[in-house]
Design an enzyme around this catalytic site. Structure first.
Site, short mmCIF file in Angstrom:
data_model
loop_
_atom_site.label_atom_id
_atom_site.label_comp_id
_atom_site.label_asym_id
_atom_site.label_seq_id
_atom_site.Cartn_x
_atom_site.Cartn_y
_atom_site.Cartn_z
CE LYS A 53 19.12 75.46 73.86
NZ LYS A 53 19.43 74.10 73.46
CB SER A 151 26.43 66.47 62.82
OG SER A 151 25.65 67.21 63.75
N GLY A 186 32.14 64.17 78.86
CA GLY A 186 32.29 65.38 78.07
C GLY A 186 31.70 66.59 78.75
CB VAL A 189 27.38 73.27 74.40
CG1 VAL A 189 25.97 73.85 74.43
CG2 VAL A 189 28.42 74.37 74.21
CB ILE A 190 25.41 68.48 74.04
CG1 ILE A 190 25.23 69.21 72.70
CG2 ILE A 190 24.35 67.39 74.21
CD1 ILE A 190 25.47 68.33 71.49
CG MET A 325 29.24 70.69 63.95
SD MET A 325 29.24 68.93 64.36
CE MET A 325 30.21 68.25 63.00
CG HIS A 451 18.11 102.14 85.27
ND1 HIS A 451 19.13 101.30 85.68
CD2 HIS A 451 17.57 102.67 86.40
CE1 HIS A 451 19.21 101.33 86.99
NE2 HIS A 451 18.27 102.14 87.46
#
Length: 473
Positions: A53, A151, A186, A189-190, A325, A451
């Protein structure tokens, strides 16, 4: 060899382990946590959630400066990205967050031990120090032992991870040179988050995905929207391609993949290949057999609905057990196990654990996907609202994306919320809160939302799901 006894002994200091330790300390239990690495925090804080992040934020700012500042009337000439400095900032963020975990351990009187833990029996753990042999080996006993070892990145059988050119997410978060062509195996997400990082900085990024969609476990609407957005940012995608070979030749990595539709194999050459095909539970060296703890066919520690293993007094949580995970799932389970040990009756609603992708636009989902509702034959209604119709999104020049709300056809109860757009990672918490109390779309429609805000899109989607028209921009 010294010996000590505890109420709770926790193996692993990631978001599951350290949160369990904090809660155990708060509940007055004598607790110790064992970590094999020099810093606490596990994968998430050291080489996962937090560092990713940090670099995502840095590269997002750079991308906005190069692609959007002119639209805002800001002249920013001769901009350049300094990757080593970005990585230095990332390291400082990681250090600060990890130091915060140490503070929490001390505040809650949790003993910290650095070493490799292994079971001697169901109540005894041996800890061999990892500080070069200067520490003393210890034998610890406990009434309760929590396995929270997390993991590690998975790979494919034919791929050799040299961690130099054929890398995992850990190495991708520590590069000091910008890849010319980053190939990613792949489309989850990662891979997409790290692909976004380097595409923003100017790398060519190619994503090869086995299935016919990116982020395939999430609602298909989100995958389609994100694919469109990332293509605009320059990433190229090869969906429905089965990778058959990845080989390094000097400074070059060559990938071969076979398309599901037939035809010639795909051949790609790059200077780096990120293998991002998921993660595997990590129990290496624990000697689970000595404690007679059972694992399943995927290497996950078997647990019941109370997160107890087959051995009384031994618990497991987070990535090392079944389920998504996710760091926040592990943290929820950490609190759950601590409170169960203390005799309380906590609860975790796994359906309401949100999933978030920190690309830009951000993506998030909670509850049932539309595909799951169809598969189960549940009658539902769907409502949506595009950010292109949001006054706040227009003002901020972030108009990509939408909010989709799925409700029960007969009761209007919200069954699923799926979002893609700006600030989504934070907005999804409102959906989780409402769904936790089994709220209806009409309930959200009646709630006052400031708003203009991005969060109004959730209200408008709920209005649409209830059969009412949009009220605001």
């Amino acid at each position: 060899m010294s010996a000590s006894s505890y109420d709770v002994l926790i193996i692993g200091s990631g978001p599951g382990g350290y949160i369990a330790a904090v809660r155990c300390g708060q509940l007055g239990l004598k607790t110790a946590i064992i970590e094999k690495y020099p810093t606490l925090g596990g994968t998430c804080l050291n080489v996962g959630c937090i560092p990713s992040k940090a670099v995502l934020e840095s590269t997002e700012l750079y991308h906005k400066a190069t692609a959007q500042f002119a639209e805002h009337g800001i002249a920013a000439d001769n901009l350049r990205a300094d990757l080593p400095r970005m990585m230095e900032r990332k390291d400082k963020v990681v250090s600060k967050v990890c130091d915060g975990v140490v503070y929490l351990m001390k505040k809650n009187k949790v003993d910290i031990l650095h070493g490799v833990a292994s079971f001697e029996d169901a109540t005894t753990v041996r800890v061999v120090p990892t500080d070069g042999g200067n520490g003393e080996e210890q034998r610890l006993t406990a009434r309760n032992i929590i396995i929270a070892t997390g993991s590690k990145p998975s790979t494919l059988p034919f791929i050799t991870l040299d961690k130099e050119r054929v890398i995992t997410s850990t190495e991708a978060l520590a590069l000091r040179e910008l890849p010319k062509h980053l190939i990613i195996v792949g489309g989850g997400v990662i891979g997409l988050e790290l692909g976004s990082v380097y595409a923003r900085l100017g790398s060519k990024v190619s994503v090869v995905e086995y299935t016919d969609a990116i982020i395939p476990s999430m609602d298909r609407t989100l995958g389609k929207e994100l694919l469109r957005s990332l293509k605009k940012q320059g990433l190229e995608f090869y969906l429905s391609h089965k990778v058959t070979a990845v080989a390094r030749e000097g400074e070059t990595v060559k990938l071969t993949a076979t398309p599901a539709a037939g035809g010639a194999d795909l051949q790609l050459e790059g200077d780096y290949c990120l293998v991002s095909v998921g993660r595997r539970p990590y129990t290496d060296g624990l000697n689970l057999a000595a404690a007679r703890v059972e694992v399943d066919e995927k290497g996950r520690v078997k647990v019941n609905d109370e997160l107890q293993t087959n051995v009384p007094g031994i618990w497991a949580l987070g990535d090392v057990v079944r389920g998504a995970m996710l760091a926040h799932k592990a943290s929820d389970e950490g609190v759950f196990v601590a409170e169960r040990i203390a005799g309380q009756k906590p609860h975790v609603n796994y359906l309401l654990i949100p999933n978030v992708v920190y690309t830009w636009p951000e993506v998030a989902g909670v509850g049932y996907t539309e595909e799951q509702l169809k598969e189960q034959g549940l009658a539902y209604k769907s409502g949506s609202f595009p950010f292109s119709a949001s006054g706040r999104a227009l003002a901020g020049a972030d108009t990509e994306g939408l909010v989709k709300v799925l409700t029960a056809a007969d009761t209007d109860e919200i069954l699923g919320v799926h979002m893609i757009g700006a600030r989504i990672a934070d907005i999804v918490a409102e959906a989780v809160a409402v769904m936790s109390f089994r709220g209806a779309a009409e309930d959200v429609a009646l709630m006052s939302h400031a708003h203009p805000t991005y969060a109004e899109a959730f209200k408008e989607a709920c209005l649409n799901a209830s059969g009412l028209g949009a009220l605001n921009m």
